[in-house]
Design an enzyme around this catalytic site. Structure first.
Site, PDB file in Angstrom:
ATOM      1  N   CYS A 171      24.779  -9.162  99.762  1.00 13.86           N
ATOM      2  CA  CYS A 171      24.350  -7.240 100.711  1.00 13.86           C
ATOM      3  C   CYS A 171      23.514  -7.723 101.658  1.00 13.86           C
ATOM      4  CB  CYS A 171      23.568  -6.302  99.769  1.00 13.86           C
ATOM      5  SG  CYS A 171      21.464  -7.484  98.917  1.00 13.86           S
ATOM      6  N   HIS A 205      18.125  -4.788  97.385  1.00 12.31           N
ATOM      7  CA  HIS A 205      19.442  -4.107  97.370  1.00 12.31           C
ATOM      8  C   HIS A 205      19.229  -4.358  99.174  1.00 12.31           C
ATOM      9  CE1 HIS A 205      24.106  -3.579  97.340  1.00 12.31           C
ATOM     10  NE2 HIS A 205      23.692  -2.256  98.134  1.00 12.31           N
ATOM     11  N   HIS A 229      27.734  -1.035 103.283  1.00  8.69           N
ATOM     12  CA  HIS A 229      26.853  -2.476 102.033  1.00  8.69           C
ATOM     13  C   HIS A 229      27.740  -2.855 101.846  1.00  8.69           C
ATOM     14  CE1 HIS A 229      26.147  -0.019  98.275  1.00  8.69           C
ATOM     15  NE2 HIS A 229      27.568   0.916  99.328  1.00  8.69           N
TER      16      HIS A 229
END
Length: 392
Positions: free
Chosen positions: A304, A352, A364
């Site tokens: 990520c 994240h 993402h």
């Protein structure tokens, strides 16, 4: 003649003992209860589908957290290795100079031994052929003494500096070893969490997997509804701001015409961020479909924070490597004011991140086993959103 023999009681014989029917029923019940008791724990031990889903999600989140720790340890290890290499190289150069200084001192000692050089005295004067010879020898020895003193001072200074650098190199190597240990531990944690998640999923039946997919679909539909709602709110907010700006511009123009016969207008908004954001988003869109790989920074795969770092680097902005640092690399803005290009962070431990593309959506790299994709920022619920940061 009537018989006086008593009738036999009904029942069964067990090991030579007559057992009444009631006792037989009781024994049967006990046996059945015993079988049920033995079977019950096996049924109770199996977690529900909801529990499996939660456990799998938790394991992936823990793997994500360990991945960011791995990324931090990897970055720290690389910096410490570079520093250690530089210190070791510096120590080698200083050691060479120290050896050269030692050789110079040795040459002075040899010269004194060959010439018998010592402090000038009456004997030296008497041995000289002429006063001029004595003067020349004295000047030579004075110069040698001065040069020798400089050489000794230089040697002592270099020796001290070399020892200091050797100590720094030793400490740097020890820190590097510690970071390598952290890196290895973080890597092992990621692998263990992912293995546990895969094991849980492998135990599900086909029917359970289908039900799990249906639950996930419902979550995605709910996330899409929330994204659409946010898009409507942002559109309404933008329209209100534009109307307010037009009214202000209109009022300024009227006032200017009445006062001086000239009109003024508001300065155009700075478009530099939008320009950079467009470049970052263009890069991110080009990565859609590439696999998530923990610790990866491209070009074939990403995690990520590796994706967001690479996307903004394409726009000329250097972001830190980890989510922990990226969340502090810009200005925090309310979710209602999020603009394309902003970074959206998730979870209380900030493990994240995705890049906002507008209308409640983001690009993402979700987790292992998935690919870079567009998805609602509410993919894991509204409470999962930590903050929004504008990086440039």
């Amino acid at each position: 003649m009537a018989s006086h023999r008593k009738s036999r009681p009904t029942g069964t014989r067990v090991a030579g003992i007559r057992t009444p029917a009631l006792a037989t029923a009781a024994l049967t019940s006990v046996a059945l209860l015993s079988q049920s008791a033995n079977a019950a724990p096996e049924a109770d031990d199996k977690p529900s589908l909801e529990e499996v889903e939660k456990k799998v999600d938790d394991l992936y989140r823990q793997a994500g957290s360990a991945t960011e720790k791995y990324n931090a340890a990897k970055e720290k290890t690389a910096k410490q290795r570079k520093r250690a290499d530089a210190l070791i190289d510096d120590v080698a150069k200083r050691t060479q100079k120290l050896n050269e200084a030692r050789e110079e001192l040795g040459s002075f000692a040899s010269a004194q031994y060959r010439t018998g050089a010592a402090a000038p005295d009456t004997a030296t004067f008497l041995l000289a052929d002429t006063p001029q010879d004595y003067f020349d020898q004295t000047q030579l020895m004075d110069r040698m003494t001065g040069r020798q003193k400089v050489a000794v001072d230089d040697y002592i200074a270099q020796q001290s500096e070399t020892m200091t650098k050797r100590q720094e190199a030793t400490e740097s190597l020890e820190a590097l070893t510690e970071s390598q240990g952290d890196l290895k531990a973080a890597k092992a944690t990621v692998q263990r969490k992912l293995a546990d998640a895969r094991e849980l999923m492998s135990k599900l039946t086909a029917e359970e997997k289908a039900r799990l997919a249906a639950i996930e679909k419902e979550k995605q539909e709910e996330a899409a509804r929330k994204a659409a709602e946010l898009a409507r709110q942002q559109a309404a907010q933008q329209q209100a701001q534009e109307e307010a700006a037009q009214q202000q511009d209109s009022g300024s123009s009227s006032s200017g015409s009445a006062g001086s016969g000239s009109s003024t207008s508001t300065a155009p908004a700075d478009s530099s961020y939008a320009t950079k954001a467009d470049k970052a988003l263009a890069f991110a869109r080009a990565q859609i479909g590439k696999p998530y790989v923990w610790g990866a920074v491209g070009p074939g795969s990403y995690d990520c924070s590796g994706l967001t770092q690479a996307a903004w680097k394409a726009a000329g902005v250097d972001l830190p490597r980890t989510t922990y640092d990226q969340v502090n690399a810009g200005t925090t803005v309310p979710l209602s004011q999020a603009q394309p290009g902003d970074l959206v962070f998730f979870y209380d431990d900030v493990t994240h991140v995705g890049i906002y593309i507008g209308n409640g959506m983001m690009i993402h790299a979700p987790k292992p086993g998935t690919y870079v994709r567009e998805e609602s920022i509410y993919y894991d619920g509204e409470s999962a959103i930590h903050s929004v940061v504008r990086p440039a």
